[in-house]
Scaffold this motif. Structure first.
Motif, PDB file in Angstrom:
ATOM      1  N   PRO A   1       7.196  -5.799   7.946  1.00  0.00           N
ATOM      2  CA  PRO A   1       6.226  -5.245   7.482  1.00  0.00           C
ATOM      3  C   PRO A   1       6.210  -4.430   6.812  1.00  0.00           C
ATOM      4  CG  PRO A   1       7.552  -3.893   9.473  1.00  0.00           C
ATOM      5  CD  PRO A   1       8.699  -5.222   9.237  1.00  0.00           C
ATOM      6  N   SER A   2       4.401  -4.290   6.427  1.00  0.00           N
ATOM      7  CA  SER A   2       3.916  -4.104   4.962  1.00  0.00           C
ATOM      8  C   SER A   2       4.555  -2.519   5.426  1.00  0.00           C
ATOM      9  CB  SER A   2       3.420  -4.164   4.703  1.00  0.00           C
ATOM     10  OG  SER A   2       2.036  -4.279   5.673  1.00  0.00           O
ATOM     11  N   ASP A   3       3.346  -1.704   4.161  1.00  0.00           N
ATOM     12  CA  ASP A   3       3.529  -0.089   4.358  1.00  0.00           C
ATOM     13  C   ASP A   3       2.048   0.259   5.817  1.00  0.00           C
ATOM     14  OD1 ASP A   3       5.606   0.911   3.125  1.00  0.00           O
ATOM     15  OD2 ASP A   3       4.120   0.771   1.243  1.00  0.00           O
ATOM     16  N   GLN A   4       1.358  -0.624   5.208  1.00  0.00           N
ATOM     17  CA  GLN A   4      -0.144  -0.201   6.633  1.00  0.00           C
ATOM     18  C   GLN A   4       0.691  -1.008   8.665  1.00  0.00           C
ATOM     19  OE1 GLN A   4      -0.813  -1.898   3.623  1.00  0.00           O
ATOM     20  NE2 GLN A   4      -1.039   0.248   2.907  1.00  0.00           N
ATOM     21  N   GLN A   5       1.123  -1.898   8.369  1.00  0.00           N
ATOM     22  CA  GLN A   5       1.707  -2.265   9.839  1.00  0.00           C
ATOM     23  C   GLN A   5       2.436  -2.116  10.097  1.00  0.00           C
ATOM     24  OE1 GLN A   5       3.714  -6.427   8.161  1.00  0.00           O
ATOM     25  NE2 GLN A   5       1.166  -7.497   8.617  1.00  0.00           N
TER      26      GLN A   5
END
Length: 119
Positions: free
Chosen positions: A21-25
């Motif tokens: 997961p990325s920072d926003q996810q």
């Protein structure tokens, strides 16, 4: 593209890729499915909201209560606050746990969920 070919590619994508997961996810757990391609989920912090299923997953991937997802937030959503970007299978969960990216609140839940599926 035929429906069978589309299904083959979507299933291959979900089962094959390793997703971080990325920072926003966020990683969330499915609580229930009220219908209309919506799922009620819970974050590791206990926040509950609805997520929508993108059209590429519809009729190709089945999501059940207790499954884990990676979701992208939706800015304009009041009730529906995110969209599913990836469905996590137990192999994905194990690799995220090994990397230290798995939320601590979901650790015991994922173990129970995997043990009940193995019976």
């Amino acid at each position: 593209m035929s429906q069978a070919t589309k299904r083959k590619h979507v299933v291959k994508e979900v089962l094959g890729e390793h997703m971080v997961p990325s920072d926003q996810q966020q990683i969330v757990r499915v609580l229930r499915t009220p219908g209309n391609n919506l799922h009620e989920v819970e974050t590791a912090q206990g926040q509950r909201f609805l997520v929508s299923m993108p059209s590429k997953y519809r009729k190709n991937i089945w999501i059940k209560r207790g499954d884990f997802l990676i979701v992208d937030p939706i800015e304009e959503g009041e009730k529906v606050k995110a969209e599913i970007s990836f469905v996590l299978c137990k192999d994905h969960v194990r690799s995220l746990q090994k990397e230290g990216l798995w939320p601590e609140a979901f650790s015991q839940v994922s173990e129970k969920h995997n043990n009940s599926r193995n019976r």
